[in-house]
Scaffold this motif. Structure first.
Motif, PDB file in Angstrom:
ATOM      1  N   SER A 101      -4.842   2.737   0.873  1.00  0.00           N
ATOM      2  CA  SER A 101      -3.577   3.349   0.458  1.00  0.00           C
ATOM      3  C   SER A 101      -3.532   3.430  -1.057  1.00  0.00           C
ATOM      4  N   ARG A 102      -2.662   4.292  -1.553  1.00  0.00           N
ATOM      5  CA  ARG A 102      -2.513   4.365  -3.006  1.00  0.00           C
ATOM      6  C   ARG A 102      -1.731   3.135  -3.463  1.00  0.00           C
ATOM      7  N   ARG A 103      -1.913   2.765  -4.713  1.00  0.00           N
ATOM      8  CA  ARG A 103      -1.258   1.554  -5.196  1.00  0.00           C
ATOM      9  C   ARG A 103      -0.046   1.912  -6.046  1.00  0.00           C
ATOM     10  N   GLY A 122      -3.247  -0.153  -2.102  1.00  0.00           N
ATOM     11  CA  GLY A 122      -4.516  -0.111  -2.840  1.00  0.00           C
ATOM     12  C   GLY A 122      -5.305  -1.402  -2.748  1.00  0.00           C
ATOM     13  N   ARG A 175       4.522  10.808  -6.944  1.00  0.00           N
ATOM     14  CA  ARG A 175       3.886  10.157  -5.782  1.00  0.00           C
ATOM     15  C   ARG A 175       3.960   8.630  -5.872  1.00  0.00           C
ATOM     16  N   ASP A 185      -1.328   8.600   2.524  1.00  0.00           N
ATOM     17  CA  ASP A 185      -1.981   7.423   1.932  1.00  0.00           C
ATOM     18  C   ASP A 185      -0.983   6.577   1.144  1.00  0.00           C
ATOM     19  N   TYR A 186       0.302   6.783   1.396  1.00  0.00           N
ATOM     20  CA  TYR A 186       1.283   5.961   0.694  1.00  0.00           C
ATOM     21  C   TYR A 186       1.240   4.520   1.215  1.00  0.00           C
TER      22      TYR A 186
END
Ligand code: SF4
Length: 385
Positions: free
Chosen positions: A22-24, A34, A185, A211-212
């Motif tokens: 996931s995104r950080r 992340g 984002r 990817d949240y």
């Protein structure tokens, strides 16, 4: 007595699952997503406008291990209190906003570490996303899009008939897309439902579609006993598939209880290094000692211990010696006596009346050595990205 090598604590060598990529985002100093360790959060129950009471409860939550705290913001007085609370809190504060977009701006201006919005009930919110995205970006404030089955967007309720997993996910991703249009984002998402089956499915679908980072929660999970089980089942199902970046257990109980449950769930899954663990048998017709009393007394005597000590309290000689040997410290009872084990070695045999004090004494010695050896506790065991 010869020195016994204690070694590293018995935390799982492998994570329960590879974490979803996931995104950080940064909620103040706490990284979420992340591959960052799964964090535990809770929410205050005080009136936010009562700054003293709110800060007092936040201090209690901090002491219990809470890493992020959310506060409600239903009135202007609450919004006015945010700056002081955010400044004085030791852990990052998230403002929880329903109905009134103006409080989103107020929370960002107040220096809150993040803002939670509910797409189902922020009226006219969609028209103001551009301004909110700009303000949030300017202040480096992430937004949680917090969809809740009980307050689902009416449009989606009509489309799906009820709060299905698909409806929850569509609501969240629609709201996220509005922010994405403005190149924002810095988002985490929750799709909460009081039914773990629906909730699990919703998060699985959401995890596959974005990817949240995801904030896990079973909403309105109920009183402590039921809520603990619902949350453990639902979080366990998701975290064991690598889904989930931060968790909030919702109980009709003091918020510090939510934190205790959340931490225990992470420790049980090997996502956080465990602290004290009592391995005690359920007792049965073979028990030669009152196991419940013994386990309670040992637990009480070791309360607050920070090192990852595993203590086995066993009622008889069937499984007793085996379990006691596997633990850092243990007792196998029988014939009015207790054999005390430390790291698999019988170090002494004491009369039943001395079992508790001997275990506590030995535990203190081991804890001291663990501390000298630098065996940390409470830190997440797994940071796999
Ligand atoms: S350890 Fe002994 S007393 Fe405890 S459950 Fe097993 S058989 Fe029964």
């Amino acid at each position: 007595m010869t020195a016994i090598p204690l070694g590293l604590p018995g935390v799982p060598a492998r994570p329960v699952a590879e974490r979803r990529v996931s995104r950080r985002i940064q909620v103040g100093p706490v990284a979420v997503g992340g591959g960052a360790p799964v964090s535990v959060q809770s929410m205050t129950t005080t009136r936010t406008s009562d700054i003293g009471a709110t800060l007092q409860q936040i201090a209690e939550l901090t002491a219990s291990g809470c890493q992020i705290v959310r506060v409600a913001c239903p009135t202007q007085d609450d919004a006015d209190a945010l700056a002081t609370i955010a400044r004085k809190s030791q852990i990052p504060v998230i403002a929880d906003i329903h109905f009134q977009p103006k409080y989103v701006f107020a929370a960002i201006e107040a220096g809150c570490a993040a803002v939670r919005v509910n797409p189902g009930n922020i009226k006219k919110f969609d028209d103001q996303v551009r301004e909110i995205a700009r303000a949030a970006k300017d202040h480096g404030t992430p937004i949680r899009i917090g969809v809740n089955a009980g307050s689902l967007d009416k449009r989606l309720l009509q489309k799906y008939g009820k709060a299905t997993p698909e409806a929850l996910v569509e609501s969240a991703l629609w709201e996220a897309s509005l922010f994405e249009e403005h190149d924002f984002r810095d988002i985490k998402i929750s799709v909460k439902h009081n039914d773990p089956v629906v909730m699990i499915e919703a998060y699985k679908q959401l995890a596959a579609q974005c990817d949240y980072p995801l904030h896990l929660g079973v909403t309105e999970a109920g009183p402590a006993f039921q809520g603990t089980i619902k949350s453990a089942v639902a979080f366990g199902a998701l975290l064991s598939q690598g889904i989930g970046d931060t968790i909030r257990v919702s109980l009709s109980a003091p918020p510090a209880e939510e934190v205790k449950v959340g931490i225990q769930i992470l420790e049980s899954l090997g996502l956080r290094q465990r602290r004290l663990e009592i391995v005690s048998c359920p007792s049965c017709g073979r028990a030669q000692v009152d196991v419940y009393k013994l386990a309670d007394e040992v637990t009480a005597g070791l309360e607050g211990m920070e090192v990852p000590l595993r203590v086995a309290v066993m009622g008889c000689v069937v499984n007793g010696p085996g379990e006691a040997r596997e633990a850092d410290l243990g007792v196998a009872s029988g014939n009015g006596k207790g054999q005390i084990f430390v790291k698999g070695e019988v170090v002494k045999t004491v009369p039943e009346s001395k079992i508790v004090e001997t275990l506590i004494e030995e535990a203190m010695k081991i804890a001291e050595q663990m501390e000298q050896d630098g065996v940390a506790s409470g830190e997440p065991a797994v940071t796999v990205s």
